[in-house]
Design an enzyme around this catalytic site. Structure first.
Site, PDB file in Angstrom:
ATOM      1  N   GLN A  55       0.855  -1.182   0.000  1.00  0.00           N
ATOM      2  CA  GLN A  55       0.000   0.000   0.000  1.00  0.00           C
ATOM      3  C   GLN A  55       0.890   1.230   0.000  1.00  0.00           C
ATOM      4  O   GLN A  55       1.813   1.322   0.813  1.00  0.00           O
ATOM      5  CB  GLN A  55      -0.865  -0.029   1.273  1.00  0.00           C
ATOM      6  CG  GLN A  55      -1.878   1.064   1.393  1.00  0.00           C
ATOM      7  CD  GLN A  55      -3.144   0.716   0.621  1.00  0.00           C
ATOM      8  OE1 GLN A  55      -3.501  -0.443   0.518  1.00  0.00           O
ATOM      9  NE2 GLN A  55      -3.794   1.717   0.068  1.00  0.00           N
ATOM     10  N   GLY A  57      -2.070   4.688  -3.575  1.00  0.00           N
ATOM     11  CA  GLY A  57      -2.899   3.574  -3.975  1.00  0.00           C
ATOM     12  C   GLY A  57      -2.275   2.250  -3.594  1.00  0.00           C
ATOM     13  O   GLY A  57      -1.255   2.196  -2.910  1.00  0.00           O
ATOM     14  N   VAL A  94      -0.787  -1.578  -4.636  1.00  0.00           N
ATOM     15  CA  VAL A  94      -0.067  -2.245  -5.709  1.00  0.00           C
ATOM     16  C   VAL A  94      -0.387  -3.743  -5.692  1.00  0.00           C
ATOM     17  O   VAL A  94      -0.318  -4.384  -4.638  1.00  0.00           O
ATOM     18  CB  VAL A  94       1.451  -2.026  -5.569  1.00  0.00           C
ATOM     19  CG1 VAL A  94       2.183  -2.629  -6.750  1.00  0.00           C
ATOM     20  CG2 VAL A  94       1.760  -0.546  -5.454  1.00  0.00           C
ATOM     21  N   LYS A 122      -0.369  -0.694 -10.176  1.00  0.00           N
ATOM     22  CA  LYS A 122      -0.639   0.264  -9.112  1.00  0.00           C
ATOM     23  C   LYS A 122      -2.015   0.877  -9.349  1.00  0.00           C
ATOM     24  O   LYS A 122      -2.214   1.610 -10.317  1.00  0.00           O
ATOM     25  CB  LYS A 122       0.449   1.339  -9.122  1.00  0.00           C
ATOM     26  CG  LYS A 122       0.293   2.395  -8.053  1.00  0.00           C
ATOM     27  CD  LYS A 122       1.627   3.071  -7.761  1.00  0.00           C
ATOM     28  CE  LYS A 122       1.618   4.510  -8.216  1.00  0.00           C
ATOM     29  NZ  LYS A 122       2.871   5.215  -7.998  1.00  0.00           N
ATOM     30  N   ASP A 175      11.169  12.814  -5.308  1.00  0.00           N
ATOM     31  CA  ASP A 175      10.832  11.896  -4.234  1.00  0.00           C
ATOM     32  C   ASP A 175      11.811  10.724  -4.215  1.00  0.00           C
ATOM     33  O   ASP A 175      11.417   9.564  -4.117  1.00  0.00           O
ATOM     34  CB  ASP A 175       9.382  11.418  -4.362  1.00  0.00           C
ATOM     35  CG  ASP A 175       8.807  10.977  -3.020  1.00  0.00           C
ATOM     36  OD1 ASP A 175       9.459  11.242  -1.976  1.00  0.00           O
ATOM     37  OD2 ASP A 175       7.725  10.370  -3.001  1.00  0.00           O
TER      38      ASP A 175
END
Ligand SMILES: *[C@@H]1O[C@H](CO)[C@@H](O)[C@H](O)[C@H]1NC(C)=O
Ligand SMILES: *[C@@H]1O[C@H](CO)[C@@H](O)[C@H](O)[C@H]1NC(C)=O
Ligand SMILES: *[C@@H]1O[C@H](CO)[C@@H](O)[C@H](O)[C@H]1NC(C)=O
Ligand SMILES: *[C@@H]1O[C@H](CO)[C@@H](O)[C@H](O)[C@H]1NC(C)=O
Length: 601
Positions: free
Chosen positions: A296, A300, A302, A316, A413
């Site tokens: 998770q 969302g 996976v 995903k 990220d």
């Protein structure tokens, strides 16, 4: 006779006086590229007008033809003299067909794309999904030709309906994409600097291949000759003008139509290049009714999926609540276009009503996070050599994102959780939900909200007071990942347990020449650990300008660790704006939470 040619001729007469220079710039057709040194027209100009290897000819269709040593013929569409680059295409609209004969070793040209791959070509009876490197121009009815990058993914494909044709090595992506455009560059003769000064270039002495710059040809003859030429010209011009205007009206209409057709074709091709679009029913089938939940995430859930007996994917499913779908558009838009061994591959996507999903190649070993943090003090499975390889792979992946595409891709990220590992522990960067595109010469980008994950975000990303957001913000995050790899324990645990901010602690240790107190097995391990730390500390310099580019990071990681110099102290106080680097480190979680709230409102 072509009227516009006549006009050109007349203008040339006016411009140059009557005498014509045999090395005069020329073109094959009206829309052809200007041809001048180091290029020359083989059958029209003497040898000293050009440089060896740069001979061109004109075809009957007024295209400009370049013949490479291994009898590969290319049309030249554009010549950029200042950057020393040509844009070429295959006369039969099928570059991949030329691949086997393509050999640049005896020509002055090199591939313009820095990133090159090894591909293996397969001849397949129609397989049930489009792989976006299929090459329709090589396909015959019932048989499709596909190219795969020879990396981990292809080895996991059992292409039962395919037969292998051949391998090619070190080929840029554009060679097998459907754009039919290839850019090649030359380094010798180096005339770019003449062009940069608004001059032309020529051979100094035709027996030795040295070049010199000279002023662009201007009108320089005596005034009498000029007047005479102008007189002749004016008469001719009047006659020509009427015809020319008529001709031009006709041809510009034609050019406009051609342009439209080109755009349409590009859009079609682009559509075909993109990953497959799946329906929600497909997704249900692929994931076997969402049976196998892999995890998770913030955006969302996976699921593991299966495209065929041998091809596994990670699907995903994005939360519907995720606002305006920006994340989805980001990922599909970006990922469909990029291709690198260290970037996870997007196989397809689904946009069926409110249901959105992204389909990725599945990597069995999950994320780096699992392998560098051990909760219970157990020994970690990856040795230092492997960690170094992983670090280098991630660095190359980010470098590709920053430099390898037409536009810079900023990830925003980078963290261990978003680095996936394949079966041989090759790292692949994933999760492009926060990524942003920007042009390469842009030094700062604007951002409305802070992006990233606490602990890895560069200071300037959460507060603009600390500097401009740029590609250096990814460099910072990468530095934190490196330091995480060395520490081998979670930032949070460490902070809570010891009230010591690891990067600062490790800087002080190294600075004082003290022992690192990290798990070491082989003799070389300490060297590697030290290298990773030093590179990491360079990357987390407070000011973006103090951080290296990813290109430099790759070089540092590839080089010998003991040659690296210690960076300045990233935690030293340097003025009032810098208040709290240390505090930040120690109380990272709380402080950032506060900053986020005040910035967000
Ligand atoms: C290209 O040509 C050179 C010289 O003719 C040769 O040595 C080299 O093996 C060729 N490379 C390929 C990939 O065929
Ligand atoms: C692919 O295989 C089929 C059947 O053997 C053959 O007819 C076709 O020419 C092959 N395609 C290429 C590009 O070799
Ligand atoms: C071609 O690529 C395949 C797939 O990686 C590899 O197994 C094979 O050894 C390569 N063959 C050659 C001749 O390079
Ligand atoms: C070109 O170089 C050759 C050999 O160095 C020399 O003999 C000749 O005079 C030179 N020609 C010119 C035009 O400078």
């Amino acid at each position: 006779m072509n009227l516009s040619f006549l006009l050109l001729f007349v203008l040339v007469l006016v411009g140059r006086g009557v005498g014509l220079n045999e090395c005069q710039e020329s073109r094959c057709g009206k829309h052809g590229p200007p041809i001048r040194f180091p290029f020359r027209l083989k059958n029209r100009q003497p040898e000293f007008c050009g440089f060896p290897g740069f001979d061109l000819s004109c075809t009957e269709t007024q295209d400009t033809l370049l013949e490479l040593p291994t009898s590969v013929k290319l049309y030249i569409n554009t010549i950029d003299y200042a950057s020393q680059v040509i844009f070429a295409s295959d006369p039969n609209n099928c570059l991949p067909r030329q691949l086997l004969n393509f050999n640049l070793s005896n020509s002055p040209f090199k591939f313009g794309e820095r990133f090159q791959y090894d591909y293996v070509f397969f001849n397949c009876t129609s397989i049930d999904r489009k792989i976006y490197l299929s090459m329709p121009c090589l396909s015959v009815t019932g048989y499709d030709v596909h190219a795969f990058v020879t990396d981990g993914f292809v080895s996991s494909l059992a292409l039962t309906s395919c037969t292998k044709m051949y391998n090619v090595s070190s080929v840029p992506m554009e060679f097998i994409s459907r754009d039919n455009t290839l850019h090649l560059k030359w380094s010798k003769p180096a005339c770019g600097f003449c062009e940069a000064q608004d001059k032309y270039c020529r051979l100094k002495n035709s027996t030795r291949f040295e070049t010199e710059c000279f002023d662009k040809p201007k009108s320089s003859r005596g005034i009498g000759i000029k007047l005479m030429a102008a007189g002749i010209a004016l008469g001719a011009l009047l006659i020509v003008l009427v015809g020319f205007v008529l001709y031009h009206i006709y041809s510009s209409d034609k050019a406009e139509k051609e342009n439209q057709a080109r755009v349409k074709k590009f859009l079609q091709d682009y559509k075909a290049l993109k990953p497959t679009r799946y329906s929600y029913a497909d997704i249900k089938r692929i994931t076997n009714q969402f049976k196998d939940n892999l995890g998770q995430g913030a955006y969302g859930t996976v699921f593991k999926g299966k495209l065929s007996n041998e091809i596994f994917v990670a699907v995903k499913m994005l939360n519907n609540s995720t606002g305006n779908g920006e994340e989805f558009i980001n990922e599909v838009g970006l990922m469909g276009r990029i291709h690198h061994v260290n970037v996870v591959r997007l196989v397809g996507y689904c946009a069926d009503g409110f249901r959105r999903a992204l389909v990725y190649e599945h990597l069995p070993n999950e994320s780096l996070e699992k392998f560098i943090f051990s909760d219970d003090g157990k020994e970690l499975p990856l040795g230092w050599e492997k960690l170094q390889d992983i670090a280098l792979g991630i660095a190359k992946g980010i470098e590709y994102l920053h430099q390898g595409c037409h536009q810079r891709i900023l990830h925003f990220d980078i963290k261990p959780h978003n680095i996936l590992l394949d079966e041989s522990f090759n790292p692949k960067i994933s999760d492009f939900g926060l990524a942003k595109l920007c042009s390469k010469d842009q030094s700062a980008i604007s951002m409305t909200t802070a992006r990233g994950t606490i602990g890895y975000i560069a200071p300037e990303v959460f507060s603009r007071n600390f500097g401009n957001v740029s590609y250096k913000s990814d460099v910072y995050s990468f530095g934190m990942v490196l330091l995480d790899m060395v520490r081998g324990r979670k930032n949070k645990d460490f902070t809570e347990a010891s009230q010591v901010y690891f990067p600062e602690w490790v800087y002080n240790r190294l600075d004082k020449g003290e022992e690192l107190r990290i798990q070491i097995k082989e003799e070389n391990d300490e060297q590697i650990a030290k290298k990773l730390i030093i590179v990491g500390l360079w990357c987390i310099q407070w000011h973006p300008v103090g951080r290296p580019s990813m290109e430099a990071v790759v070089q540092m990681l590839e080089g010998e660790g003991n040659k690296l110099t210690m960076p300045p102290n990233p935690f030293a106080s340097a003025g009032p704006a810098r208040m709290d680097a240390n505090a930040l480190g120690r109380h990272l979680q709380q402080e950032l939470a506060v900053i986020f709230e005040t910035e967000g409102s």
